[in-house]
Design an enzyme around this catalytic site. Structure first.
Site, short mmCIF file in Angstrom:
data_model
loop_
_atom_site.label_atom_id
_atom_site.label_comp_id
_atom_site.label_asym_id
_atom_site.label_seq_id
_atom_site.Cartn_x
_atom_site.Cartn_y
_atom_site.Cartn_z
N GLU A 51 1.36 5.58 0.62
CA GLU A 51 0.81 6.79 1.26
C GLU A 51 1.23 8.04 0.47
O GLU A 51 2.37 8.17 0.06
CB GLU A 51 1.32 6.88 2.69
N PHE A 64 13.99 14.78 11.36
CA PHE A 64 12.57 14.45 11.41
C PHE A 64 12.34 13.24 12.34
O PHE A 64 11.38 13.20 13.10
CB PHE A 64 12.08 14.16 9.99
N SER A 107 0.88 -1.17 0.00
CA SER A 107 0.00 0.00 0.00
C SER A 107 0.91 1.22 0.00
O SER A 107 2.08 1.13 0.40
CB SER A 107 -0.93 -0.01 1.21
N ASP A 113 -1.79 15.53 16.19
CA ASP A 113 -0.85 16.16 17.13
C ASP A 113 -1.21 17.60 17.39
O ASP A 113 -1.72 18.29 16.50
CB ASP A 113 0.57 16.12 16.55
N HIS A 158 3.74 -1.02 3.76
CA HIS A 158 3.13 0.28 3.47
C HIS A 158 4.27 1.26 3.18
O HIS A 158 5.15 1.45 4.02
CB HIS A 158 2.33 0.75 4.69
C1 LIG Z 1 0.69 5.39 9.84
C2 LIG Z 1 0.54 6.79 10.43
C3 LIG Z 1 -0.18 7.75 9.76
C4 LIG Z 1 -0.35 9.03 10.29
N1 LIG Z 1 -1.06 9.96 9.57
C5 LIG Z 1 -1.27 11.20 10.11
C6 LIG Z 1 -2.06 12.18 9.42
O1 LIG Z 1 -2.55 11.94 8.30
N2 LIG Z 1 -2.27 13.38 10.01
C7 LIG Z 1 -1.74 13.68 11.25
O2 LIG Z 1 -1.98 14.81 11.73
N3 LIG Z 1 -0.99 12.78 11.93
C8 LIG Z 1 -0.73 11.55 11.39
N4 LIG Z 1 0.02 10.63 12.08
C9 LIG Z 1 0.64 11.02 13.36
C10 LIG Z 1 -0.29 10.80 14.56
O3 LIG Z 1 -1.42 11.65 14.46
C11 LIG Z 1 0.50 11.11 15.82
O4 LIG Z 1 1.53 10.16 15.99
C12 LIG Z 1 -0.31 11.27 17.10
O5 LIG Z 1 0.54 11.81 18.10
C13 LIG Z 1 -0.88 9.99 17.66
O6 LIG Z 1 -1.88 9.51 16.90
P1 LIG Z 1 -2.53 8.06 17.23
O7 LIG Z 1 -3.65 7.88 16.30
O8 LIG Z 1 -1.48 7.04 17.28
O9 LIG Z 1 -3.07 8.36 18.71
P2 LIG Z 1 -3.64 7.45 19.86
O10 LIG Z 1 -3.71 6.03 19.48
O11 LIG Z 1 -4.89 8.09 20.37
O12 LIG Z 1 -2.50 7.57 20.96
C14 LIG Z 1 -1.87 8.80 21.25
C15 LIG Z 1 -1.15 8.75 22.57
O13 LIG Z 1 -2.08 8.75 23.63
C16 LIG Z 1 -1.93 7.60 24.45
N5 LIG Z 1 -3.30 7.22 24.82
C17 LIG Z 1 -4.24 6.67 24.04
N6 LIG Z 1 -5.39 6.50 24.71
C18 LIG Z 1 -5.16 6.97 25.96
C19 LIG Z 1 -5.95 7.10 27.11
N7 LIG Z 1 -7.23 6.70 27.15
N8 LIG Z 1 -5.40 7.67 28.20
C20 LIG Z 1 -4.12 8.10 28.19
N9 LIG Z 1 -3.30 7.99 27.11
C21 LIG Z 1 -3.82 7.44 26.01
C22 LIG Z 1 -1.21 6.59 23.56
O14 LIG Z 1 -0.48 5.62 24.28
C23 LIG Z 1 -0.30 7.48 22.77
O15 LIG Z 1 0.84 7.84 23.52
C24 LIG Z 1 0.25 9.35 11.55
C25 LIG Z 1 0.99 8.37 12.22
C26 LIG Z 1 1.16 7.10 11.68
C27 LIG Z 1 1.97 6.08 12.41
#
Ligand SMILES: Cc1cc2nc3c(=O)[nH]c(=O)nc-3n(C[C@H](O)[C@H](O)[C@H](O)COP(=O)(O)OP(=O)(O)OC[C@H]3O[C@@H](n4cnc5c(N)ncnc54)[C@H](O)[C@@H]3O)c2cc1C
Length: 330
Positions: free
Chosen positions: A45, A245, A43, A137, A295
């Site tokens: 991106e 980065f 896949s 973020d 990916h």
């Molecule tokens: C494949 C991939 C694609 C991405 N694409 C984008 C994009 O298109 N746009 C963008 O802005 N960013 C993107 N990101 C970055 C991502 O948004 C950031 O890494 C962000 O900080 C975390 O997102 P997440 O979905 O992993 O968050 P989550 O899974 O919600 O986790 C975030 C943090 O919070 C903690 N956490 C989760 N639930 C709880 C809870 N209930 N209580 C306390 N802590 C908790 C987790 O352990 C983790 O440290 C991407 C990252 C990856 C790996």
């Protein structure tokens, strides 16, 4: 040279015997494709373009990669939802004008549940069935705080999306642990929560050390995760930039990469060749350990991803013309 000149110690030449070759370390060959070892599923991106020139670059890239029939292609969502309209228009154009299956990235940050739900509903209505569900973020230097009426974490977003439609949902995973996670175990618990909420696949943050990813798979399996965790592969052509980065996203950059790129700072052609070889080797190591889905972070440039896919046996059903990709030099 006279007897007082000091010479640096010379490496000791190993004895040239056939036994040395027969007993030396073994390296796996490039995989030969057969019915028993099919080419991996890929896949790709992309990120949404900011202007007309980047739009042209993106679509050249998409057209070049399309014949490789990837499992899906994903389009990122800018920090804080800043690219919402551009992500949307890229994804819907993919639906209308290509044979590809698009996955739209969607984040929780800076929007209420109702706003996020409206974007998701619109995707559903346009025929988009795959979402990459993320938290997103906070702006640089700020700590993350959920929107008062928003989805707080990606696991909440996954559950919300499932209420809107039966989306296929991918989520993010972090082989080297999310930078703000309390600890590695809690981060894996979070990944499990996202999968339990309805996601069917995780895509990882990019990494360079295959061992780190393989140990992560062991820990995920031990935590009861059975869904595929697809490695995110980032072919790197600019070592200095990648190092900067990577520090921000918690990816470690091994010293051997610095050594490989040393001396190529003004030699982009050699850097691109090294980049392709490093990424292909990384994939090959993972393949040798049973991983068969990858990916690729394309950065909207097709040539490296195309070449690596070709090495892995992923080729167009109909060979492309000699001129393909010629527009994408540099
Ligand atoms: C494949 C991939 C694609 C991405 N694409 C984008 C994009 O298109 N746009 C963008 O802005 N960013 C993107 N990101 C970055 C991502 O948004 C950031 O890494 C962000 O900080 C975390 O997102 P997440 O979905 O992993 O968050 P989550 O899974 O919600 O986790 C975030 C943090 O919070 C903690 N956490 C989760 N639930 C709880 C809870 N209930 N209580 C306390 N802590 C908790 C987790 O352990 C983790 O440290 C991407 C990252 C990856 C790996």
């Amino acid at each position: 040279m006279n007897q007082f000149t000091s010479r640096p110690p010379q490496p000791v030449e190993p004895e040239a015997t056939l036994e040395r070759w027969l007993t030396g370390p073994r390296f796996a060959p490039l995989p030969m494709r057969s019915a028993a070892t099919p080419a991996p599923a890929l896949s790709f991106e992309f990120f949404p373009p900011k202007n007309d020139a980047l739009e042209t670059q993106l679509w050249t890239c998409i057209r070049r990669l399309e014949p490789l029939a990837p499992r899906f292609v994903s389009v990122t969502y800018g920090a804080g939802g800043t690219t919402q309209a551009r992500t949307h228009s890229t994804v819907t154009r993919l639906v209308r004008e290509t044979s590809l299956i698009p996955a739209a990235h969607l984040t929780c940050i800076g929007a209420s549940r109702a706003e996020v739900d409206a974007v998701a509903q619109d995707y559903w209505d346009c025929g988009v069935r795959h979402i990459v569900a993320l938290r997103g973020d906070a702006p640089a230097g700020e700590a993350y705080a959920p929107h008062p009426d928003g989805y707080a974490y990606a696991s909440d977003l996954v559950a919300g999306l499932k209420r809107i439609g039966d989306f296929e949902i991918s989520v993010a995973a972090y082989p080297e642990t999310h930078p703000t996670a309390q600890n590695a175990d809690l981060d894996i618990d979070n990944l499990k929560r996202k999968l339990d909420a309805g996601a069917t696949r995780a895509i990882t943050q990019y990494f360079f050390d295959g061992e780190v990813f393989l140990r992560f798979l062991d820990r995920a399996l031990a935590a009861g995760i059975t869904a595929p965790i697809v490695p995110g592969i980032m072919p790197v052509t600019n070592y200095a930039q990648a190092k900067k980065f990577s520090a921000m996203c918690g990816t470690s950059v091994p010293d051997w990469m610095g050594e490989l790129f040393a001396g190529t700072e003004n030699d982009p052609e050699t850097r691109r060749m090294i980049a392709a070889i490093v990424a292909a080797e990384q994939v090959r190591l993972l393949q040798a350990n049973g991983v068969d889905e990858f990916h690729f972070y394309t950065l909207n440039r097709a040539d490296l991803t195309y070449a690596i896919a070709h090495l892995l046996g992923v080729k167009p059903a109909v060979p492309v013309a000699d001129t393909a990709g010629a527009a994408e030099k540099g």
